[in-house]
Design a protein around this motif. Structure first.
Motif, PDB file in Angstrom:
ATOM      1  N   SER A 131      -8.942   2.692   0.154  1.00 29.48           N
ATOM      2  CA  SER A 131      -9.671   2.093   1.278  1.00 29.48           C
ATOM      3  C   SER A 131     -11.117   1.796   0.902  1.00 29.48           C
ATOM      4  O   SER A 131     -11.654   0.731   1.255  1.00 29.48           O
ATOM      5  CB  SER A 131      -9.621   3.030   2.489  1.00 29.48           C
ATOM      6  OG  SER A 131      -8.291   3.243   2.912  1.00 29.48           O
ATOM      7  N   ARG A 171      -1.896  12.006  -2.281  1.00 28.02           N
ATOM      8  CA  ARG A 171      -1.840  10.743  -1.535  1.00 28.02           C
ATOM      9  C   ARG A 171      -2.987  10.563  -0.542  1.00 28.02           C
ATOM     10  O   ARG A 171      -3.514   9.446  -0.427  1.00 28.02           O
ATOM     11  CB  ARG A 171      -0.496  10.641  -0.821  1.00 28.02           C
ATOM     12  CG  ARG A 171       0.657  10.382  -1.784  1.00 28.02           C
ATOM     13  CD  ARG A 171       2.013  10.465  -1.118  1.00 28.02           C
ATOM     14  NE  ARG A 171       3.082  10.411  -2.119  1.00 28.02           N
ATOM     15  CZ  ARG A 171       4.355  10.657  -1.863  1.00 28.02           C
ATOM     16  NH1 ARG A 171       4.733  10.980  -0.618  1.00 28.02           N
ATOM     17  NH2 ARG A 171       5.258  10.591  -2.822  1.00 28.02           N
ATOM     18  N   LYS A 193       0.830  -1.199   0.000  1.00 30.64           N
ATOM     19  CA  LYS A 193       0.000   0.000   0.000  1.00 30.64           C
ATOM     20  C   LYS A 193       0.866   1.251   0.000  1.00 30.64           C
ATOM     21  O   LYS A 193       0.614   2.195  -0.763  1.00 30.64           O
ATOM     22  CB  LYS A 193      -0.925  -0.012   1.222  1.00 30.64           C
ATOM     23  CG  LYS A 193      -1.796   1.226   1.359  1.00 30.64           C
ATOM     24  CD  LYS A 193      -2.634   1.146   2.619  1.00 30.64           C
ATOM     25  CE  LYS A 193      -3.461   2.413   2.806  1.00 30.64           C
ATOM     26  NZ  LYS A 193      -4.286   2.357   4.048  1.00 30.64           N
ATOM     27  N   ARG A 194       1.907   1.285   0.849  1.00 29.29           N
ATOM     28  CA  ARG A 194       2.795   2.449   0.882  1.00 29.29           C
ATOM     29  C   ARG A 194       3.516   2.623  -0.456  1.00 29.29           C
ATOM     30  O   ARG A 194       3.656   3.739  -0.955  1.00 29.29           O
ATOM     31  CB  ARG A 194       3.823   2.282   2.009  1.00 29.29           C
ATOM     32  CG  ARG A 194       3.244   2.459   3.402  1.00 29.29           C
ATOM     33  CD  ARG A 194       4.363   2.600   4.427  1.00 29.29           C
ATOM     34  NE  ARG A 194       5.208   1.412   4.452  1.00 29.29           N
ATOM     35  CZ  ARG A 194       5.025   0.398   5.288  1.00 29.29           C
ATOM     36  NH1 ARG A 194       4.009   0.431   6.152  1.00 29.29           N
ATOM     37  NH2 ARG A 194       5.834  -0.644   5.266  1.00 29.29           N
ATOM     38  N   LEU A 216       1.041   4.123  -2.981  1.00 27.13           N
ATOM     39  CA  LEU A 216       0.729   5.530  -2.722  1.00 27.13           C
ATOM     40  C   LEU A 216       1.890   6.448  -3.080  1.00 27.13           C
ATOM     41  O   LEU A 216       1.680   7.625  -3.409  1.00 27.13           O
ATOM     42  CB  LEU A 216       0.334   5.725  -1.256  1.00 27.13           C
ATOM     43  CG  LEU A 216      -0.984   5.057  -0.827  1.00 27.13           C
ATOM     44  CD1 LEU A 216      -1.224   5.278   0.659  1.00 27.13           C
ATOM     45  CD2 LEU A 216      -2.154   5.603  -1.639  1.00 27.13           C
ATOM     46  N   GLU A 218      -5.339   7.369  -0.901  1.00 30.65           N
ATOM     47  CA  GLU A 218      -5.503   6.413   0.198  1.00 30.65           C
ATOM     48  C   GLU A 218      -6.970   6.209   0.529  1.00 30.65           C
ATOM     49  O   GLU A 218      -7.413   5.084   0.802  1.00 30.65           O
ATOM     50  CB  GLU A 218      -4.739   6.895   1.422  1.00 30.65           C
ATOM     51  CG  GLU A 218      -4.779   5.914   2.583  1.00 30.65           C
ATOM     52  CD  GLU A 218      -3.922   6.358   3.750  1.00 30.65           C
ATOM     53  OE1 GLU A 218      -3.771   5.570   4.709  1.00 30.65           O
ATOM     54  OE2 GLU A 218      -3.408   7.488   3.705  1.00 30.65           O
TER      55      GLU A 218
END
Length: 348
Positions: free
Chosen positions: A184, A176, A164-165, A168, A180
């Motif tokens: 989600s 970002r 995920k990081r 992003l 995010e």
């Protein structure tokens, strides 16, 4: 490149890259999406188990995997003889039923003509040999892809934050937080669809097996399992699931065929109009026409894999359209007009 331009450029590059990959390597992208879908399922189960046992999500995923393997092993050892016997019986009876059906068709002129035309096809020609080779290659290809899919699911379930990081970071810093949030929402949409789909598949399998057992159809356990698994593919899955049951009912006469057909129709009606709407209420609402169109499109473009993943891809696409187009663009029309409106000039 100015600072105000980095945000739209980064978003455009990310989505353009994903589109190019889908065009160049469609089956690879679909298999990766299938692995991510399975990773979301495992992670959701791990989080729920972790909260229940007051342990971390990663340990929860491990507990789910170990428990699942143990349950499958124990249950398989308990019912494997019965399932194996029923599968062997199904494998034996289907050819016999086809022969019986062929004999019935040969009683009619149009049936004999159709069978003669079918027999003219050169089954053992070089073309069919090439087809068989391609079929075997496809089987091994799908087996290898399935192994990779499992590893994608495991890595994604145990450590989703790393990926995920990394994803992003592809966006500009100002984009970002919104990326995010959209990510989600997308994961939540797929979680809701998965939970609703699993419940529907379980209910379909149980009701089909019980219904066939009640009217005295043999191999009801195997037929129920087939119906539950194929319920993953809406619309086409129930048709495929009903085929072996109807074939097994042919030797017993038309009344038995009609009763079997009635069981499948009743279960499919309950699943389509009662079970799925109740389960998916407040979760994922997909218009039936849109689902059918997406299945036709993905099935034509990407084969059976695209057909199987058409519904979750449609749910994900609707979520992205709602977040990125409707909320971020259309709903802000008045704000854009107010900023673009000229400042009135007043006389002093």
């Amino acid at each position: 490149m100015t600072s105000w331009g980095r945000r739209p450029i980064s978003v455009t590059l990310v989505f353009a890259s994903l589109l190019i990959l889908l065009l160049l390597l469609p089956h690879t992208v679909l298999m990766i999406f299938g692995g991510l879908l399975l990773a979301i399922l495992l992670r959701s189960c791990g989080v729920a188990v972790g909260r229940l046992l007051s342990i971390g999500p990663g340990w929860g995923v491990a507990v789910c995997l170990v428990s699942g393997v143990l349950l499958l092993s124990a249950g398989g050892a308990a019912i494997a003889p019965a399932i194996s016997e029923q599968v062997d019986e199904l494998w034996r009876q289907v050819p016999e039923t086809l022969d019986s059906l062929k004999s019935s068709v040969e009683e009619y002129a149009w049936g004999r003509e159709a069978l003669e035309r079918a027999s003219e096809v050169e089954v053992f020609s070089s073309a069919s040999g090439g087809t068989a080779t391609r079929a075997v290659s496809s089987i091994f290809g799908y087996a290898g892809s399935s192994v990779l899919l499992v590893f994608i699911a495991l890595y994604g379930a145990f450590d989703p934050h790393t990926y995920k990081r990394g994803f992003l970071k592809l966006f500009a810093p100002s984009a970002r937080p919104r990326a995010e949030s959209v990510l989600s929402n997308s994961v939540q949409t797929l979680q809701s669809w998965l939970s609703a789909q699993l419940i529907s598949m379980t209910v379909v399998g149980v009701l089909t097996g019980l219904g066939l057992w009640f009217i005295g159809i043999p191999l009801a356990l195997v037929l129920g399992l087939i119906a539950g698994l194929l319920a993953f593919i809406p619309n086409l899955g129930p048709v495929l699931a009903a085929t072996p049951g109807l074939l097994l009912a042919v030797p017993d006469g038309m009344n038995t065929v009609l009763m079997v057909l009635g069981v499948y129709l009743v279960v499919q009606t309950l699943e389509s109009y009662i079970i799925t709407p109740l389960v998916q209420k407040e979760k994922v609402s997909l218009p039936p026409l849109l689902v059918i169109c997406s299945q036709l499109a993905f099935g034509s473009l990407f084969g059976i894999v695209g057909l199987a993943l058409a519904t979750p891809l449609t749910a994900l696409g609707m979520q992205l359209v709602n977040d990125l187009y409707i909320d971020d663009y259309l709903e802000r029309e008045h704000d854009t007009e107010e900023r673009a409106a000229p400042i009135p000039v007043t006389d002093r």
